[in-house]
Design an enzyme around this catalytic site. Sequence first.
Site, PDB file in Angstrom:
ATOM      1  N   TYR A   1      -5.113   5.248  12.209  1.00  0.00           N
ATOM      2  CA  TYR A   1      -5.211   6.285  11.191  1.00  0.00           C
ATOM      3  C   TYR A   1      -6.221   7.351  11.601  1.00  0.00           C
ATOM      4  CZ  TYR A   1      -2.624   3.390   7.836  1.00  0.00           C
ATOM      5  OH  TYR A   1      -1.652   2.657   7.188  1.00  0.00           O
TER       6      TYR A   1
ATOM      7  N   ASN B   1       0.826  -1.199   0.000  1.00  0.00           N
ATOM      8  CA  ASN B   1       0.000   0.000   0.000  1.00  0.00           C
ATOM      9  C   ASN B   1       0.864   1.254   0.000  1.00  0.00           C
ATOM     10  OD1 ASN B   1       0.244   1.168   2.954  1.00  0.00           O
ATOM     11  ND2 ASN B   1       0.110  -1.055   3.151  1.00  0.00           N
TER      12      ASN B   1
ATOM     13  N   HIS C   1       8.074  -2.794   6.325  1.00  0.00           N
ATOM     14  CA  HIS C   1       6.769  -2.197   6.078  1.00  0.00           C
ATOM     15  C   HIS C   1       5.955  -3.117   5.162  1.00  0.00           C
ATOM     16  CE1 HIS C   1       4.452   0.070   2.956  1.00  0.00           C
ATOM     17  NE2 HIS C   1       3.964   0.721   3.984  1.00  0.00           N
TER      18      HIS C   1
ATOM     19  N   ASP D   1      11.057  -2.296   2.466  1.00  0.00           N
ATOM     20  CA  ASP D   1       9.974  -3.179   2.018  1.00  0.00           C
ATOM     21  C   ASP D   1      10.336  -3.704   0.632  1.00  0.00           C
ATOM     22  OD1 ASP D   1       7.641  -4.316   1.046  1.00  0.00           O
ATOM     23  OD2 ASP D   1       6.354  -2.638   1.593  1.00  0.00           O
TER      24      ASP D   1
ATOM     25  N   ASP E   1       3.926   6.911  14.134  1.00  0.00           N
ATOM     26  CA  ASP E   1       4.405   7.066  12.760  1.00  0.00           C
ATOM     27  C   ASP E   1       3.928   8.404  12.219  1.00  0.00           C
ATOM     28  OD1 ASP E   1       5.101   6.843  10.108  1.00  0.00           O
ATOM     29  OD2 ASP E   1       3.850   5.091   9.690  1.00  0.00           O
ATOM     30  N   ALA E   2       4.893   9.278  11.838  1.00  0.00           N
ATOM     31  CA  ALA E   2       4.567  10.597  11.299  1.00  0.00           C
ATOM     32  C   ALA E   2       4.520  10.621   9.783  1.00  0.00           C
ATOM     33  CB  ALA E   2       5.583  11.624  11.788  1.00  0.00           C
ATOM     34  N   ASN E   3       4.869   9.525   9.118  1.00  0.00           N
ATOM     35  CA  ASN E   3       4.809   9.417   7.660  1.00  0.00           C
ATOM     36  C   ASN E   3       5.527  10.560   6.936  1.00  0.00           C
ATOM     37  OD1 ASN E   3       1.921   7.927   8.472  1.00  0.00           O
ATOM     38  ND2 ASN E   3       3.080   6.945   6.830  1.00  0.00           N
TER      39      ASN E   3
ATOM     40  N   LYS F   1      18.961   3.001 -16.613  1.00  0.00           N
ATOM     41  CA  LYS F   1      20.065   3.753 -16.033  1.00  0.00           C
ATOM     42  C   LYS F   1      20.029   3.647 -14.504  1.00  0.00           C
ATOM     43  CE  LYS F   1      21.267   7.736 -17.677  1.00  0.00           C
ATOM     44  NZ  LYS F   1      21.221   9.158 -18.107  1.00  0.00           N
TER      45      LYS F   1
ATOM     46  N   GLU G   1       5.484  -5.943   9.829  1.00  0.00           N
ATOM     47  CA  GLU G   1       4.280  -5.148  10.057  1.00  0.00           C
ATOM     48  C   GLU G   1       3.046  -5.977   9.734  1.00  0.00           C
ATOM     49  OE1 GLU G   1       2.971  -0.562   9.203  1.00  0.00           O
ATOM     50  OE2 GLU G   1       3.971  -1.619   7.569  1.00  0.00           O
TER      51      GLU G   1
ATOM     52  N   GLU H   1       8.578   6.914  14.286  1.00  0.00           N
ATOM     53  CA  GLU H   1       8.833   6.504  12.902  1.00  0.00           C
ATOM     54  C   GLU H   1       8.730   7.657  11.913  1.00  0.00           C
ATOM     55  OE1 GLU H   1       6.679   3.583   9.589  1.00  0.00           O
ATOM     56  OE2 GLU H   1       6.454   3.162  11.733  1.00  0.00           O
TER      57      GLU H   1
ATOM     58  N   TYR I   1      -1.410  -5.357   9.117  1.00  0.00           N
ATOM     59  CA  TYR I   1      -2.612  -4.515   9.097  1.00  0.00           C
ATOM     60  C   TYR I   1      -3.820  -5.413   9.342  1.00  0.00           C
ATOM     61  CZ  TYR I   1       0.393  -1.072   6.756  1.00  0.00           C
ATOM     62  OH  TYR I   1       1.398  -0.203   6.439  1.00  0.00           O
TER      63      TYR I   1
ATOM     64  N   LYS J   1       0.602   0.281  16.641  1.00  0.00           N
ATOM     65  CA  LYS J   1       1.135   1.526  16.081  1.00  0.00           C
ATOM     66  C   LYS J   1       0.007   2.444  15.665  1.00  0.00           C
ATOM     67  CE  LYS J   1       3.108   1.890  11.901  1.00  0.00           C
ATOM     68  NZ  LYS J   1       4.098   1.631  10.826  1.00  0.00           N
ATOM     69  N   MET J   2       0.204   3.748  15.870  1.00  0.00           N
ATOM     70  CA  MET J   2      -0.780   4.749  15.481  1.00  0.00           C
ATOM     71  C   MET J   2      -0.102   5.890  14.740  1.00  0.00           C
ATOM     72  SD  MET J   2      -1.474   6.644  19.152  1.00  0.00           S
ATOM     73  CE  MET J   2      -1.957   8.221  18.440  1.00  0.00           C
TER      74      MET J   2
END
Length: 389
Positions: free
Chosen positions: A156, A55, A322, A292, A213-215, A102, A341, A239, A343, A182-183
């Site tokens: 989320y 994802n 991930h 990942d 996780d701040a993405n 390349k 990980e 994270e 989900y 995790k949130m």
Amino acid sequence: MSVRILEVREVTKPIASPIANAYIDFSKMTLSLVAVVTDAVRDGRRVVGYGFNSNGRYGQGALMRERFLPRIAEADAASLLNAEGDNLDPERIWATMFRNEKPGGHGERSVAMGTIDMAVWDAVAKIEGKPLFRLLAERHGVAADPRVFVYAAGGYYYPGKGLEGLTDEMRSYLDRGYTVVKMKIGGATLAEDCARIEAVLRMLPPGCRLAVDANGRFDLPTAIAYAKALMPYHLFWYEEAGDPLDYALQAALAEHYANPMATGENLFSMQDARNLIRHGGMRPDRDWLQFDCALSYGLVEYLRTLAMLRDSGWSPTRCIPHGGHQMSLNIAAGLGLGGNESYPDLFQPYGGFPDGVRVEAGHITMPELPGIGFEGKSDLIRVMRELAD
């Protein structure tokens, strides 16, 4: 007996959900599903290897159709096989796909190749009649460990979701056997995020941990402000505070945050991973790496990344990929990664475990299924066989 690839099929599938992290929403999210159809037959059924991308990066059908799949189709069939000629050779197939590309600027092509690579490895292990994790352990001279640590990713931002909804979600993961949850953070103010974190911490029983996780949302001042606020919580990890390619930010953040950090899910090559290790201030005694394979050119490239990490003084046990897919579960069980990980409620049917596999004390036990194990997940293999058949 020689093996041939008869066809490689791909299709774009939706995995849309009304959720959001600090950077994107998932309302239009897609992935690519691939089937590598071979002429091998095992247990009365044609061997087909399956793969899909994780994802967050959308389907890659155009790149596959325009560049990578034609190169496989046009290659001499024998050039795609191992030395004995009785199985596919993932490294040779990878080199065929990468021909006339390349170096650098990896972009989305790493996702397209990683998806096909997953399907190739699934086929290879099925042709040998072995679970992929056991095949990997045998090839690398290590002992497989079918018991793998998994954590539950969620938390989320969702319209109308308050603290009660967040804590109910996290409690549901604990009830299913997870010990680390995790949130997301960074999609609200620091004060609001601290209130969300504290609400979850209050309901966690002894021995259970929270990661955030701040993405990649923060600039350095914001990342540091969060670091100072997060320190007293003693989180499992903090994270991806800043842009994943801003190694200087990551290194500077380490000077302000002594507790574990995690990053790497958006680095898509061995070279990018090496730059993180060289310049990102990551600490091999406490920090976590989340590369990942499904997004970063596949297992062929991931093996190069693991070799680089060993040469740089890092243990594979510091890698928790991930993506929440069974490919990384097999790599973890076969090559001694730190876990994977998961989900529990999102991105179905592609996430999760084979039917009957349960989380116990934060771990799952890999079933003895040939290949990656997709055939053991009834809702997933149904979708996959629609493409193959």
